[in-house]
Design a protein around this motif. Structure first.
Motif, mmCIF file in Angstrom:
data_model
loop_
_atom_site.group_PDB
_atom_site.id
_atom_site.type_symbol
_atom_site.label_atom_id
_atom_site.label_comp_id
_atom_site.label_asym_id
_atom_site.label_seq_id
_atom_site.Cartn_x
_atom_site.Cartn_y
_atom_site.Cartn_z
ATOM 1 N N LEU A 175 0.823 -1.193 0.000
ATOM 2 C CA LEU A 175 0.000 0.000 0.000
ATOM 3 C C LEU A 175 0.866 1.256 0.000
ATOM 4 N N ALA A 176 1.927 1.228 0.814
ATOM 5 C CA ALA A 176 2.827 2.377 0.868
ATOM 6 C C ALA A 176 3.515 2.585 -0.469
ATOM 7 N N GLU A 177 3.940 1.473 -1.072
ATOM 8 C CA GLU A 177 4.598 1.562 -2.369
ATOM 9 C C GLU A 177 3.637 2.124 -3.412
ATOM 10 N N PHE A 178 2.382 1.668 -3.377
ATOM 11 C CA PHE A 178 1.401 2.142 -4.347
ATOM 12 C C PHE A 178 1.148 3.632 -4.158
ATOM 13 N N GLY A 179 0.975 4.025 -2.899
ATOM 14 C CA GLY A 179 0.711 5.428 -2.631
ATOM 15 C C GLY A 179 1.865 6.324 -3.005
ATOM 16 N N ALA A 180 3.078 5.809 -2.820
ATOM 17 C CA ALA A 180 4.259 6.619 -3.130
ATOM 18 C C ALA A 180 4.596 6.578 -4.607
ATOM 19 N N SER A 181 4.125 5.550 -5.301
ATOM 20 C CA SER A 181 4.596 5.341 -6.668
ATOM 21 C C SER A 181 4.171 6.444 -7.619
ATOM 22 N N VAL A 182 3.004 7.052 -7.387
ATOM 23 C CA VAL A 182 2.501 8.060 -8.306
ATOM 24 C C VAL A 182 3.499 9.202 -8.458
ATOM 25 N N THR A 183 4.008 9.671 -7.321
ATOM 26 C CA THR A 183 4.971 10.759 -7.399
ATOM 27 C C THR A 183 6.399 10.250 -7.440
ATOM 28 N N ALA A 184 6.683 9.185 -6.668
ATOM 29 C CA ALA A 184 8.057 8.706 -6.563
ATOM 30 C C ALA A 184 8.569 8.207 -7.894
ATOM 31 N N ALA A 185 7.782 7.371 -8.563
ATOM 32 C CA ALA A 185 8.231 6.806 -9.830
ATOM 33 C C ALA A 185 8.121 7.817 -10.948
ATOM 34 N N ALA A 186 7.029 8.585 -10.973
ATOM 35 C CA ALA A 186 6.789 9.482 -12.088
ATOM 36 C C ALA A 186 7.547 10.791 -11.964
ATOM 37 N N VAL A 187 7.756 11.258 -10.724
ATOM 38 C CA VAL A 187 8.376 12.561 -10.544
ATOM 39 C C VAL A 187 9.754 12.449 -9.908
ATOM 40 N N VAL A 188 9.811 11.771 -8.756
ATOM 41 C CA VAL A 188 11.071 11.709 -8.020
ATOM 42 C C VAL A 188 12.135 10.978 -8.818
ATOM 43 N N LEU A 189 11.719 9.938 -9.563
ATOM 44 C CA LEU A 189 12.704 9.161 -10.304
ATOM 45 C C LEU A 189 12.266 9.026 -11.761
ATOM 46 N N ASN A 190 12.032 10.157 -12.414
ATOM 47 C CA ASN A 190 11.739 10.097 -13.836
ATOM 48 C C ASN A 190 13.026 9.766 -14.599
ATOM 49 N N ALA A 226 20.637 11.223 -14.455
ATOM 50 C CA ALA A 226 21.554 12.080 -13.709
ATOM 51 C C ALA A 226 22.213 11.303 -12.571
ATOM 52 N N ILE A 227 21.425 10.485 -11.879
ATOM 53 C CA ILE A 227 21.953 9.655 -10.792
ATOM 54 C C ILE A 227 22.993 8.680 -11.334
ATOM 55 N N LEU A 282 25.416 12.378 -4.542
ATOM 56 C CA LEU A 282 23.978 12.181 -4.364
ATOM 57 C C LEU A 282 23.431 13.054 -3.239
ATOM 58 N N GLY A 283 24.297 13.379 -2.280
ATOM 59 C CA GLY A 283 23.865 14.278 -1.219
ATOM 60 C C GLY A 283 23.478 15.641 -1.763
ATOM 61 N N ALA A 284 24.165 16.062 -2.834
ATOM 62 C CA ALA A 284 23.840 17.337 -3.470
ATOM 63 C C ALA A 284 22.678 17.194 -4.444
ATOM 64 N N LEU A 285 22.655 16.068 -5.151
ATOM 65 C CA LEU A 285 21.624 15.848 -6.171
ATOM 66 C C LEU A 285 20.290 15.413 -5.587
ATOM 67 N N ARG A 286 20.361 14.599 -4.516
ATOM 68 C CA ARG A 286 19.145 13.958 -3.998
ATOM 69 C C ARG A 286 19.203 13.857 -2.471
ATOM 70 N N PRO A 287 19.255 14.957 -1.770
ATOM 71 C CA PRO A 287 19.359 14.893 -0.306
ATOM 72 C C PRO A 287 18.175 14.164 0.319
#
Length: 215
Positions: free
Chosen positions: A15-30, A36-37, A100-105
């Motif tokens: 459930l947590a993965e599903f709820g986070a996936s909308v933004t995490a997969a689509a935005v946070v890790l496009n 870049a990572i 990564l600390g600078a790119l993705r804190p």
């Protein structure tokens, strides 16, 4: 909590993965962010190999014979390949933490340790403090069967990985390096990437100097 293990039951985890996936997969890790990572991690691998070879080999690559030479390196008896690989890992991980600390804190973890229960399909995060305490007390069996990938990308919770990376430093240059095969313990007979993928829910990727992220 610091010093304790954190557990997410599979149902709640999904459930947590599903709820986070909308933004995490689509935005946070496009795709652009992922590239870049991976570019940063690839540069860290290149820099680590160059730096360690300058320090210990005069800047040149070791020969196959030199790679297999076994004697005291860095205060321990081991092969040159093991020593150079360990040194390169240290440099690459320090570089990755900085970049990564600078790119993705707050959105990655360096060498997180997990325990995965194949029966319940739950994964636990063992804090660095807990790990250090177990090692100091000589309770090595408590860490038996745990996994420790080099870099885990997440959206703030390392129990919900978005991507997993492992640095590989072959002593002799090559474009592919086989994942480690576990020979003992609960994962005996299985490949490292297979275990990582099952335990963390994402396919792990290798990062090699000059090659970058392998498919």
């Amino acid at each position: 909590m610091a010093g304790e293990e954190t557990v997410i039951p599979q149902a709640a985890q999904r459930l947590a993965e599903f709820g986070a996936s909308v933004t995490a997969a689509a935005v946070v890790l496009n795709e652009a962010h992922k590239k870049a990572i991976e570019d940063k991690l690839s540069k860290c691998a290149n820099m680590a190999r160059e730096k360690v070879l300058r320090q210990h080999m005069g800047g040149r690559s070791p020969t196959p014979t030199e790679c297999h030479e076994k004697k005291e390196f860095g205060g321990r008896v081991r092969t040159r390949a093991m020593f150079l690989g360990e040194e390169m890992h240290k440099v690459a991980l320090a570089c990755a933490e900085l970049e990564l600390g600078a790119l993705r804190p707050g959105g990655f973890s360096r060498e997180p340790r997990y325990r995965y229960n194949t029966d319940t399909r739950q994964r636990e995060l063992i804090s660095p403090e807990k790990e250090a305490a177990l090692l100091e007390e000589g309770c090595y069996n408590e860490l038996r069967g745990t996994i420790k990938p080099d870099i885990v990308i997440h959206a703030g919770n390392p129990l919900l990985p978005l991507a997993v990376y492992d640095f590989k430093f072959p002593c002799v240059s090559r474009d592919r390096v086989p994942w480690c095969l576990y020979t003992k313990g609960p994962h005996a007979g299985r490949w490292q990437n297979e275990v990582y993928g099952e335990a963390l829910g994402v396919e792990p990727k290798e990062i090699l100097p000059w090659i970058g992220v392998t498919p």
